[in-house]
Design an enzyme around this catalytic site. Structure first.
Site, PDB file in Angstrom:
ATOM      1  N   HIS A  90       0.852  -1.196   0.000  1.00 48.39           N
ATOM      2  CA  HIS A  90       0.000   0.000   0.000  1.00 48.39           C
ATOM      3  C   HIS A  90       0.882   1.237   0.000  1.00 48.39           C
ATOM      4  O   HIS A  90       1.975   1.242   0.562  1.00 48.39           O
ATOM      5  CB  HIS A  90      -0.980   0.016   1.177  1.00 48.39           C
ATOM      6  N   ASP A  92      -0.466   4.401   0.794  1.00 47.95           N
ATOM      7  CA  ASP A  92      -0.901   5.400   1.774  1.00 47.95           C
ATOM      8  C   ASP A  92      -0.142   5.193   3.071  1.00 47.95           C
ATOM      9  O   ASP A  92       0.362   4.098   3.354  1.00 47.95           O
ATOM     10  CB  ASP A  92      -2.410   5.329   1.986  1.00 47.95           C
ATOM     11  N   GLU A 156      -5.165   1.684   3.133  1.00 42.22           N
ATOM     12  CA  GLU A 156      -5.016   0.617   4.138  1.00 42.22           C
ATOM     13  C   GLU A 156      -4.934   1.190   5.544  1.00 42.22           C
ATOM     14  O   GLU A 156      -5.526   0.646   6.483  1.00 42.22           O
ATOM     15  CB  GLU A 156      -3.759  -0.210   3.829  1.00 42.22           C
TER      16      GLU A 156
END
Length: 454
Positions: A90, A92, A156
């Protein structure tokens, strides 16, 4: 088979990996537009998509997920009849918290004391770079022997479930024989580890109202109910005197029967101050891998600077509850909500809002893919055998994937070993771990392809 060409190739690619991680870390990709512009996440997503395109991935797409964020998908076809492996990471990140507490700017990758510091360096932008390194090493040494799907999530850390919902609506997209989740970490630096369990989580916001407006504490204090004091009382009900989580109806005595975490080693990893006690009961492994744990992660209240002598009419807090395997996160949410509603003091008006939830996960570490990974880690970490441990964090997507693809094997590896200090200030990644795990992943993909051709 020898690891020498792979290891040499990965080593030669490390300067490029550092440059790319520097670019990726520079995006302030916190998936909360109330804190950072949405354009930061969009920029990171485009960067990931461009990186996949540069590696000849097909069908590269920015997937608009139901929570308003974007996940990045790409497909790299392998030889005819080869198995398909899904690689996950991920882009983020968690907010940097107090930027003044960082020894270097959180969104500038900085080398110090043999580590690379920056928000997301380990969790989990480094995980995406790990996948790229492994694939590049294979391409330079005979080619990628499997078909590869890559999915890089955009929310996430927020736990808002965008990718889970998208996958459920498009179940054909992420089908794979094996899934490698690159978002956990070794038990310690240099000890190759796969993660056997993940705690789930639920996130609640609670608001208390006691007065129509703030009041002078001298004129009304002592009789008028203070919402902030009520909130303190309510939050205190979530823990026993020793710090054990005490949510009415929630089981808190499960024991962990695998790899243990020595208390002194944990104190060092957690940077617990001298003389300060650990909380809870049972072994450290019991407490962080097998039992629920509640944490107050935010409170809305007046800051000390500028505070006035006032009784607060309203107070709000955000509460995270980690849920171990064997317990249901939805049921835990109900129990936590009921606990809060029944323990609100002085008849305070209470409102509880759920803002995130994910189920716990238990991997089948006896599956054939784990044999391929154990062989790969044995070569990438000479003299060490692969270990399995729990992890107290949550990856909600794991249960979605396990439900959608019950025949797929799911392995969890990554760069978030204790020294990485993920979610805290001064997060960092060990470049040696990045290099060795990239070698291990490349060798795993090769081993796995060979095992399927037997």
């Amino acid at each position: 088979m020898t690891a020498r060409p792979i290891s040499e190739t990965v080593a030669s690619l490390m300067p490029r990996a550092k440059a790319e991680l520097t670019e990726l870390v520079a995006f302030r990709s916190v998936a909360d537009p109330a804190q950072f512009p949405k354009s930061e996440c969009e920029g990171a997503a485009r960067w990931v998509a461009d990186a996949l395109l540069a590696e000849d991935f097909q069908d590269v797409a920015l997937l608009d997920t139901p929570d308003g964020t974007q996940s990045v998908y790409g497909y790299l076809p392998g030889p005819a009849g080869a198995p398909t492996v899904l690689l996950y990471a991920h882009y983020d990140v968690q907010p940097p918290l107090d930027e003044s507490a960082w020894l270097s700017p959180p969104f500038e990758l900085t080398e110090r004391d043999g580590r690379w510091f920056g928000r997301g360096a380990a969790d989990c932008k480094g995980g995406f770079i790990m996948h790229l390194l492994a694939l590049r090493a294979l391409k330079a040494n005979g080619g990628v022997p499997v078909s590869v799907k890559v999915i890089v999530e955009g929310s996430e850390e927020q736990g808002t479930g965008g990718l889970e919902q998208y996958a459920e609506a498009h179940p054909e997209l992420l089908t794979a024989d094996t899934i490698v989740i690159g978002d956990t970490g070794n038990f310690r630096v240099g000890l190759p580890t796969v993660t056997a369990t993940l705690r789930g989580m639920t996130m609640l916001r609670v608001k208390l109202d006691t007065l129509e407006g703030n009041l002078h504490s001298g004129q009304f204090g002592g009789a008028a109910p203070d919402a902030l004091a009520a909130m303190i009382e309510l939050l205190a009900s979530l823990r026993a005197a020793d710090g054990t989580t005490t949510v009415d109806g929630l089981t808190t005595d499960t024991e962990w029967d695998g790899l243990q975490y020595p208390e002194e080693e944990f104190r060092k990893d957690a940077k617990v101050l001298d003389g300060v006690e650990l909380i809870g009961s049972g072994t450290v492994a019991d407490r962080i891998w097998a039992r629920p744990a509640v944490t107050v992660i935010g409170i809305d209240c007046p800051p000390v600077v500028g505070a006035t002598p006032s009784l607060q009419a309203s107070a709000r807090a955000q509460i995270s509850l980690r849920v171990p395997p064997g317990q249901d996160a939805a049921e835990a949410t109900k129990l936590l909500t009921a606990h809060l509603e029944s323990h609100a003091p002085w008849g305070a008006r209470i409102a509880v809002e759920q803002v995130g939830q994910g189920q716990p996960f238990r991997a089948d570490i006896t599956s054939p893919a784990y044999t391929s990974m154990a062989d790969a880690m044995r070569v990438a970490y000479p003299g060490e055998e692969m270990q399995s441990s729990g992890m107290g964090g949550s990856i909600p997507l794991c249960n979605t994937l396990a439900s959608l693809y019950p025949d797929a094997e799911i392995l969890l590896i990554g760069l978030s070993e204790p020294e990485a200090q993920i979610h805290a200030v001064n997060e960092s990644v060990s470049p040696e771990e990045l290099e060795r795990l990239s070698v291990a992943e490349a060798l795993f993909l090769r081993n796995y392809a060979e095992s399927k051709n037997v």
